[in-house]
Every structure is written in C-alpha cells, then in structure tokens.
Design a protein around this motif. Structure first.
Motif, mmCIF file in Angstrom:
data_model
loop_
_atom_site.group_PDB
_atom_site.id
_atom_site.type_symbol
_atom_site.label_atom_id
_atom_site.label_comp_id
_atom_site.label_asym_id
_atom_site.label_seq_id
_atom_site.Cartn_x
_atom_site.Cartn_y
_atom_site.Cartn_z
ATOM 1 N N LEU A 324 0.844 -1.199 0.000
ATOM 2 C CA LEU A 324 0.000 0.000 0.000
ATOM 3 C C LEU A 324 0.878 1.247 0.000
ATOM 4 O O LEU A 324 1.760 1.390 0.841
ATOM 5 N N CYS A 325 0.649 2.130 -0.943
ATOM 6 C CA CYS A 325 1.359 3.406 -0.972
ATOM 7 C C CYS A 325 0.728 4.365 0.033
ATOM 8 O O CYS A 325 -0.471 4.290 0.311
ATOM 9 N N LEU A 326 1.531 5.264 0.559
ATOM 10 C CA LEU A 326 1.060 6.243 1.533
ATOM 11 C C LEU A 326 1.499 7.637 1.119
ATOM 12 O O LEU A 326 2.586 7.819 0.578
ATOM 13 N N LEU A 327 0.645 8.614 1.421
ATOM 14 C CA LEU A 327 1.004 10.019 1.297
ATOM 15 C C LEU A 327 0.606 10.709 2.600
ATOM 16 O O LEU A 327 -0.529 10.573 3.045
ATOM 17 N N ASP A 328 1.559 11.409 3.193
ATOM 18 C CA ASP A 328 1.313 12.103 4.455
ATOM 19 C C ASP A 328 1.418 13.606 4.218
ATOM 20 O O ASP A 328 2.512 14.159 4.152
ATOM 21 N N PRO A 329 0.265 14.300 4.098
ATOM 22 C CA PRO A 329 0.287 15.746 3.880
ATOM 23 C C PRO A 329 0.334 16.540 5.175
ATOM 24 O O PRO A 329 0.286 17.770 5.145
ATOM 25 N N GLY A 330 0.380 15.831 6.319
ATOM 26 C CA GLY A 330 0.339 16.485 7.614
ATOM 27 C C GLY A 330 -1.075 16.569 8.158
ATOM 28 O O GLY A 330 -2.058 16.299 7.473
ATOM 29 N N HIS A 331 -1.166 16.935 9.406
ATOM 30 C CA HIS A 331 -2.453 17.008 10.102
ATOM 31 C C HIS A 331 -3.217 18.281 9.735
ATOM 32 O O HIS A 331 -4.453 18.311 9.706
ATOM 33 N N HIS A 332 -2.459 19.321 9.430
ATOM 34 C CA HIS A 332 -3.052 20.653 9.306
ATOM 35 C C HIS A 332 -3.931 20.817 8.064
ATOM 36 O O HIS A 332 -4.682 21.804 7.964
ATOM 37 N N VAL A 333 -3.882 19.887 7.109
ATOM 38 C CA VAL A 333 -4.715 20.032 5.905
ATOM 39 C C VAL A 333 -6.208 20.027 6.240
ATOM 40 O O VAL A 333 -7.034 20.424 5.417
ATOM 41 N N GLU A 334 -6.545 19.609 7.457
ATOM 42 C CA GLU A 334 -7.949 19.659 7.858
ATOM 43 C C GLU A 334 -8.507 21.083 7.820
ATOM 44 O O GLU A 334 -9.729 21.274 7.793
ATOM 45 N N HIS A 335 -7.656 22.087 7.788
ATOM 46 C CA HIS A 335 -8.133 23.473 7.791
ATOM 47 C C HIS A 335 -8.966 23.785 6.556
ATOM 48 O O HIS A 335 -9.725 24.771 6.539
ATOM 49 N N TRP A 336 -8.866 22.972 5.507
ATOM 50 C CA TRP A 336 -9.638 23.223 4.289
ATOM 51 C C TRP A 336 -11.141 23.113 4.523
ATOM 52 O O TRP A 336 -11.932 23.564 3.694
ATOM 53 N N VAL A 337 -11.565 22.544 5.645
ATOM 54 C CA VAL A 337 -13.000 22.453 5.922
ATOM 55 C C VAL A 337 -13.580 23.779 6.405
ATOM 56 O O VAL A 337 -14.802 23.976 6.375
#
Length: 369
Positions: A324-337
């Motif tokens: 399984l490939c993974l991409l970790d954009p960080g936790h802070h991307v939740e701000h887009w909501v």
C-alpha cells in the motif's frame, strides 16, 4: 433578536451531529456560556493564544474549533504558563469555544468529504462506517388554512429530507372530527358540540435524532390547543456515515504525479511519500488528521494509496511491505473544511457573512527547512 449560543450549537448539531463522534471524543461547548449572544464567529482548526487575540480584534465572541481546547488534563491554570494565559484571556473577554471534531470529520460535507472533493475523487464511499441514520414517519392532521405554515415549519426544522431533496411530504385532504369538552379553549368550535373540519393529513420523514425538534416546530406552528400527531419507526436506514473516504481517479496517475496533485490541491510545498513513485494509482483512500491505525482497512478496501497525517516509521514500513502506498500531507490540511463550514453557516440564514470569519492564523507547528 440576535441569535444565542444555543441556536448556534443547534445549527452545528445539524451540520455535524454529536452521534457521529467517536467514543470519548471531546466535543461540544468547552468554554463559556451557552446562552451568550452570538456577536461574531471565528472558525479555526486549533485554539491558540494568537487565535484568541484574533477573535478579540475582530469582535467575535464565539470560536468554533476542530480540535479541542481541553484535550489533555490540566494540572494548573497559572497565568504565567501558556494554558493558564489562554483560558484567562478567553474568560476575560467572554469568548465561548465550541468544538466539532470527529463528528465534523464524519459528517456529510465535513473534513473528509472536503479533502476528497479537492482531489477530484469520484464514486466516494465511507471507509470506516460508524453510524447509520434511523428514521421516523411523522403524521399530523392540520386545518386546511394552516397546512402550509405547519408544513414549512416542520421542514425548516429538518423533516422531509430524502437524499438531496428537501420538503418531501405527502398530503391528503379529509374531514376531522372532535368535540371540545369542559375545560378546553378550542381554536375551532364550541364546548359540547361535535365539529367537522376540513383538514389535511400530512406525512413526512424525520431523522430520529431530530424528531423532538421537528415535533416542537409542529406544535408551535399548529393552531390547535392539542394537535394530534403520530410517530412511526421505519426499517429504512440512511447512508453509512463515518471516518475516511475512498474514491477513484477519473484517469490513473503514477504515484509521483498524484503526489503532485495532492500538493497543489492542499497548498503544500512538501509531503511525505511511501511507495514506488512509478506505480499506477486509481483508487484513493483519504482520512484527515491522524489515521495511521486504519491503513489495513484502506488496503482491504482496495486502495492503491492512502492519504493521512502523522504517520510513524513502523506504520510506513508495514504498509509498504503490504503493497500500500502512503502520502502524508500532515495534520493541518484539515483546515480546508473551514471555508465550506462558513458557507454552510451563512446559508442557514441566521448569520450574515460579515459575522463569520475563517482564521488567518496558521496554527501548523511544522515548517520545512
């Protein structure tokens, strides 16, 4: 009359029901007075002292945050320490803090839908189902001249939604009978006389979690002293709700090219990648925040790549070995909501756009150097 905090919290409960939160999650009103007038709303991912200073500067007295301001136990509230200063400032300036966390992650139109939509994923489904809505049918008879008012009141309270269709009702004209007895104060008729009234039988559907609100709206709008209504439980279940989303790309991309799309969509300069950059990606799983524990579920459901934050070394190794490939954009991307949440609140009609702000404070503690 200005809206109160209870009205704001009721609206947030509609948008991100508390029933969708994971067990023991710290959500709801954490600081302040539920009856405080809503003078302005600041939306933020985290509540830091800089965010509170921004709320003071803007004149907003409510903060709606994604992450709890009361998360770990506090050993003291000393004002010479960060936590003490923060809470002292909130209380001194009469700022309330309301938290919508995993319930906003799971809710339709919430964090995970926003993150998936920004990537252009199609055929979305919930990855970790935690809840299914149950429904009741509510039936009420209404004098013909008041039918429209009661119908509108019930639907505005949340009844009558089927998919993306609102105000879904069935209405049948008929004759109602009643005889007011001693001690009554009838809207129609006189005590002791049998009355026959042209009435409309209204039937509609209501989510069980808001039935009390819909019934109260019915009672408030109905002209009768004691309106007659029925509630029937339905076997019908709503769509699955829960954490994470899985969808498909319109056209396959290499992991390297897809990582570039993720960076552009989420406004990132860098992200962490696990897997061969040349491998083809079609099916994508995404879960905002810290979702490393769910990588096996993403793999089981056919994801080629799983996007989530806060991945640790051993989780990355295990996922890579499992293919399984993974991409970790960080936790802070939740701000887009936050911006979509602002629009949902504005669209409710209770607050003007100028009363609601999305924080300009970047609370991401990480920088690339």
């Amino acid at each position: 009359m200005a809206a109160t905090g209870r009205e704001l919290m009721a609206r947030m409960e509609q948008l991100s029901p508390s029933a969708l939160a994971v067990e023991k999650d710290r959500i709801g009103l954490q600081v302040g007075n539920p009856d405080a007038e809503v003078k302005g709303i600041l939306l933020a991912l985290d509540v830091t002292e800089a965010v509170v200073d921004e709320a003071i500067r803007l004149g907003t007295n409510w903060i709606i945050a994604h992450h709890a301001v009361l998360f770990r136990p506090l050993s003291d509230l000393r004002q010479d320490r960060p936590a003490g200063r923060l809470f002292a400032k909130l209380l001194k300036h009469d700022i309330q803090v309301y938290v919508a966390h995993t319930n906003l992650d799971s809710a339709p139109g919430g964090v995970n839908d926003v993150l998936a939509d920004k990537l252009g994923l199609t055929n979305l489904r919930v990855m970790i189902p935690t809840h299914r809505e149950t429904y009741k049918k509510v039936v009420v008879t209404i004098p013909k001249d008041h039918h429209e008012a009661v119908l509108q009141a019930m639907c505005e309270a949340g009844a009558g939604w089927i998919g993306n269709y609102s105000h879904c009702t069935f209405n049948l004209l008929g004759t109602g009978t009643f005889r007011p007895e001693e001690g009554t104060n009838p809207f129609i008729g006189t005590q002791g006389a049998l009355e026959r009234v042209e009435e409309v039988r209204l039937e509609t559907i209501v989510p069980s979690r808001i039935q009390s609100r819909v019934v109260q709206a019915l009672i408030d709008a109905h002209p009768y002293e004691e309106p007659a209504y029925d509630l029937y439980p339905l076997d019908l279940e709503g769509p699955k709700q829960g954490l994470g989303r899985i969808g498909r790309l319109e056209h396959p991309l290499s992991l390297g090219d897809f990582a570039g799309r993720v960076k552009e969509a989420y406004g990132l300069s860098h992200l962490r990648s696990v897997g061969n950059p040349d491998i083809a990606v079609t099916t994508v799983a995404v879960l905002g925040g810290s979702g490393g524990r769910y990588w096996q579920e993403a793999k089981r459901q056919g994801a080629d790549v799983y996007i989530t934050g806060d991945l640790d070394h051993h989780t990355a190794l295990d996922a890579r070995e499992a293919g399984l490939c993974l991409l970790d954009p960080g936790h802070h991307v939740e701000h887009w909501v936050l911006e979509p949440l602002k629009q949902l609140l504005v669209n409710s009609g209770e607050w003007e756009e100028k009363q609601i702000y999305v924080t300009s404070v970047n609370t991401n503690p990480f920088q690339f150097v």
